[in-house]
Design a protein around this motif. Structure first.
Motif, PDB file in Angstrom:
ATOM      1  N   VAL A  27      11.842  25.994  18.716  1.00 28.37           N
ATOM      2  CA  VAL A  27      11.271  24.854  17.945  1.00 28.37           C
ATOM      3  C   VAL A  27      11.471  23.474  18.706  1.00 28.37           C
ATOM      4  O   VAL A  27      10.780  22.710  19.002  1.00 28.37           O
ATOM      5  CB  VAL A  27      11.646  25.035  16.381  1.00 28.37           C
ATOM      6  CG1 VAL A  27      11.164  23.630  15.756  1.00 28.37           C
ATOM      7  CG2 VAL A  27      10.959  26.045  15.750  1.00 28.37           C
ATOM      8  N   GLY A  28      12.778  23.548  19.056  1.00 24.50           N
ATOM      9  CA  GLY A  28      13.285  22.317  19.831  1.00 24.50           C
ATOM     10  C   GLY A  28      12.620  22.006  21.266  1.00 24.50           C
ATOM     11  O   GLY A  28      12.602  20.973  21.556  1.00 24.50           O
ATOM     12  N   ILE A  29      12.629  23.076  21.692  1.00 21.88           N
ATOM     13  CA  ILE A  29      11.860  23.250  22.936  1.00 21.88           C
ATOM     14  C   ILE A  29      10.498  22.986  23.015  1.00 21.88           C
ATOM     15  O   ILE A  29      10.029  21.850  23.838  1.00 21.88           O
ATOM     16  CB  ILE A  29      11.913  24.751  23.976  1.00 21.88           C
ATOM     17  CG1 ILE A  29      13.510  24.714  24.200  1.00 21.88           C
ATOM     18  CG2 ILE A  29      11.061  24.838  25.209  1.00 21.88           C
ATOM     19  CD1 ILE A  29      13.585  26.262  24.582  1.00 21.88           C
ATOM     20  N   GLY A  32      10.363  19.119  22.249  1.00 28.46           N
ATOM     21  CA  GLY A  32      10.848  18.133  23.533  1.00 28.46           C
ATOM     22  C   GLY A  32      12.281  17.754  23.288  1.00 28.46           C
ATOM     23  O   GLY A  32      12.818  17.220  23.935  1.00 28.46           O
ATOM     24  N   SER A  33      12.913  18.082  21.999  1.00 28.04           N
ATOM     25  CA  SER A  33      14.311  17.785  21.866  1.00 28.04           C
ATOM     26  C   SER A  33      15.306  18.598  22.532  1.00 28.04           C
ATOM     27  O   SER A  33      16.568  18.299  22.405  1.00 28.04           O
ATOM     28  CB  SER A  33      14.514  17.578  20.346  1.00 28.04           C
ATOM     29  OG  SER A  33      14.478  18.785  19.799  1.00 28.04           O
ATOM     30  N   ARG A  34      15.127  19.851  23.034  1.00 31.72           N
ATOM     31  CA  ARG A  34      16.003  20.847  23.714  1.00 31.72           C
ATOM     32  C   ARG A  34      15.405  21.238  24.823  1.00 31.72           C
ATOM     33  O   ARG A  34      14.266  21.138  25.145  1.00 31.72           O
ATOM     34  CB  ARG A  34      15.961  21.931  22.601  1.00 31.72           C
ATOM     35  CG  ARG A  34      16.291  21.734  21.334  1.00 31.72           C
ATOM     36  CD  ARG A  34      18.006  21.241  21.115  1.00 31.72           C
ATOM     37  NE  ARG A  34      18.781  22.396  21.024  1.00 31.72           N
ATOM     38  CZ  ARG A  34      19.106  23.137  20.128  1.00 31.72           C
ATOM     39  NH1 ARG A  34      18.379  23.101  18.983  1.00 31.72           N
ATOM     40  NH2 ARG A  34      20.138  24.020  20.159  1.00 31.72           N
ATOM     41  N   PRO A  35      16.263  21.681  25.795  1.00 33.63           N
ATOM     42  CA  PRO A  35      17.814  21.508  25.786  1.00 33.63           C
ATOM     43  C   PRO A  35      18.102  20.212  26.069  1.00 33.63           C
ATOM     44  O   PRO A  35      17.690  19.377  26.623  1.00 33.63           O
ATOM     45  CB  PRO A  35      18.334  22.619  26.755  1.00 33.63           C
ATOM     46  CG  PRO A  35      17.121  22.487  27.659  1.00 33.63           C
ATOM     47  CD  PRO A  35      15.810  22.190  26.992  1.00 33.63           C
ATOM     48  N   THR A  36      19.332  19.789  25.392  1.00 30.76           N
ATOM     49  CA  THR A  36      20.081  18.486  25.427  1.00 30.76           C
ATOM     50  C   THR A  36      20.868  18.470  26.745  1.00 30.76           C
ATOM     51  O   THR A  36      21.189  19.729  27.163  1.00 30.76           O
ATOM     52  CB  THR A  36      20.991  18.038  24.257  1.00 30.76           C
ATOM     53  OG1 THR A  36      22.173  18.878  24.257  1.00 30.76           O
ATOM     54  CG2 THR A  36      20.165  18.101  22.809  1.00 30.76           C
ATOM     55  N   ALA A  37      21.289  17.306  27.174  1.00 38.43           N
ATOM     56  CA  ALA A  37      22.177  17.107  28.497  1.00 38.43           C
ATOM     57  C   ALA A  37      23.396  17.852  27.946  1.00 38.43           C
ATOM     58  O   ALA A  37      23.830  18.559  29.016  1.00 38.43           O
ATOM     59  CB  ALA A  37      22.260  15.753  28.794  1.00 38.43           C
ATOM     60  N   SER A  38      23.728  17.920  26.654  1.00 43.54           N
ATOM     61  CA  SER A  38      25.055  18.271  26.438  1.00 43.54           C
ATOM     62  C   SER A  38      24.858  19.747  26.471  1.00 43.54           C
ATOM     63  O   SER A  38      25.788  20.484  27.140  1.00 43.54           O
ATOM     64  CB  SER A  38      25.467  17.805  25.034  1.00 43.54           C
ATOM     65  OG  SER A  38      26.632  18.604  24.749  1.00 43.54           O
TER      66      SER A  38
END
Length: 112
Positions: A27-29, A32-38
């Motif tokens: 869902v995050g992918i 557009g919120s995933r993957p995060t830089a962290s």
């Protein structure tokens, strides 16, 4: 794949948690919120990666009244649970009711 055995049940619960996390990540992918830089900096590095295939249990047979495929020979998605009596399976996408033909042997016992 009966869940009467405590170890099998524990393993199933772990897989359920992995699938829950996968769902959240997908869902995050998509949004557009995933993957995060962290997440990427903490991810395992895979050197020399190659695409390969992993065999998983599934069924093949004549689907009757499939909501997307109609009536035709199919191969199911991965089986996640199966009735110990061989009456049904739950795949990644749906439940299937098992109706053996007179010619085939049941798969009962092969998935347990």
């Amino acid at each position: 794949m009966s869940f009467d055995d405590p170890l099998r049940r524990e393993n199933a619960m772990k897989k359920i948690e992995l699938l829950r996390k996968l769902t959240e990540d997908l869902v995050g992918i998509m949004d557009g919120s995933r993957p995060t830089a962290s997440e990427l900096s903490n991810a395992v590095s895979l050197v020399g990666a190659q695409v390969c295939e992993l065999a998983v249990p599934c069924l093949a047979g004549l689907a009757q009244g499939h909501p997307e495929l109609g009536t035709k020979l199919i191969t199911t998605s991965q089986i996640f649970s199966a009735d110990p009596e061989g009456r049904w399976v739950r795949t990644l996408s749906r439940f299937y009711r098992i109706e053996p033909s007179g010619e085939q042997q049941t798969f009962r016992g092969r998935l347990q």
